[in-house]
Scaffold this active site. Structure first.
Site, short mmCIF file in Angstrom:
data_model
loop_
_atom_site.label_atom_id
_atom_site.label_comp_id
_atom_site.label_asym_id
_atom_site.label_seq_id
_atom_site.Cartn_x
_atom_site.Cartn_y
_atom_site.Cartn_z
N TYR A 1 0.81 -1.22 0.00
CA TYR A 1 0.00 0.00 0.00
C TYR A 1 0.85 1.28 0.00
O TYR A 1 0.37 2.34 0.40
CB TYR A 1 -0.95 0.00 1.20
CG TYR A 1 -2.09 -0.98 1.05
CD1 TYR A 1 -3.10 -0.76 0.11
CD2 TYR A 1 -2.16 -2.13 1.83
CE1 TYR A 1 -4.14 -1.65 -0.04
CE2 TYR A 1 -3.21 -3.03 1.68
CZ TYR A 1 -4.20 -2.78 0.74
OH TYR A 1 -5.24 -3.67 0.59
N GLU B 1 1.67 -6.24 -8.50
CA GLU B 1 1.14 -6.86 -7.28
C GLU B 1 1.39 -8.36 -7.26
O GLU B 1 1.74 -8.92 -6.22
CB GLU B 1 -0.36 -6.55 -7.17
CG GLU B 1 -0.61 -5.08 -6.92
CD GLU B 1 -2.07 -4.65 -7.06
OE1 GLU B 1 -2.36 -3.48 -6.77
OE2 GLU B 1 -2.92 -5.48 -7.46
N HIS C 1 -9.62 -7.05 -2.40
CA HIS C 1 -8.83 -6.12 -3.22
C HIS C 1 -8.70 -6.75 -4.60
O HIS C 1 -8.58 -7.97 -4.72
CB HIS C 1 -7.43 -5.92 -2.63
CG HIS C 1 -6.47 -5.31 -3.63
ND1 HIS C 1 -6.39 -3.96 -3.84
CD2 HIS C 1 -5.61 -5.89 -4.51
CE1 HIS C 1 -5.50 -3.72 -4.80
NE2 HIS C 1 -5.01 -4.89 -5.22
#
Length: 141
Positions: A51, A128, A117
């Site tokens: 994040y 990611e 997410h």
């Protein structure tokens, strides 16, 4: 559309609700296949790295605390137009604004604890996925 891979997390609040099976069924019913999966508890360092784009935001500490509060399920989903399809299945970020029948409408508690997410672009998906999976861990399904 082409076959894509995208990254998905089932967050701690949905894990506590034993919603893995329901959520995975929603992905599969919409043509997404699981190419990789693991259940883990994120470290603070890994959550902060994931994040990092939100580091200056006032909710950053709370977000990291939530994401490290219990187990999460990390997945590589694969299918035609996987990034967009996953976002449609998840629903709006705010569960109160999510269409009925979406993951967040069913299992999200609030904007911060919204059950899942999903990557917002193919570029984000690649970044990611690389953060959580080795290349050899992702199958072509």
């Amino acid at each position: 559309m082409s076959i894509e891979q995208t990254f998905s997390i089932i967050k701690p609040n949905a894990m506590k609700k034993n919603a893995i099976g329901d959520i995975v069924s929603m992905f599969e019913a919409n043509g997404l296949k699981i190419a990789a999966a693991k259940i883990t508890v994120l470290t603070t360092a890994k959550a902060e790295e994931f994040y990092a784009e939100h580091k200056a935001r006032p909710f950053f500490g709370e977000l990291v605390s939530f994401m490290t509060s219990g187990p999460v399920m990390l997945m590589c989903l694969q299918g035609e137009g996987a990034v967009l399809k996953n976002r449609e299945i998840m629903g709006a970020t705010d569960p109160k604004k999510a269409n009925p029948g979406t993951v967040r409408a069913k299992f999200g508690d609030n904007v911060g604890e919204n059950a899942v997410h999903g990557s917002d672009s193919p570029e984000s998906a690649a970044r990611e996925l690389a953060l959580f999976f080795e290349k050899h861990e992702i199958c072509n399904v």
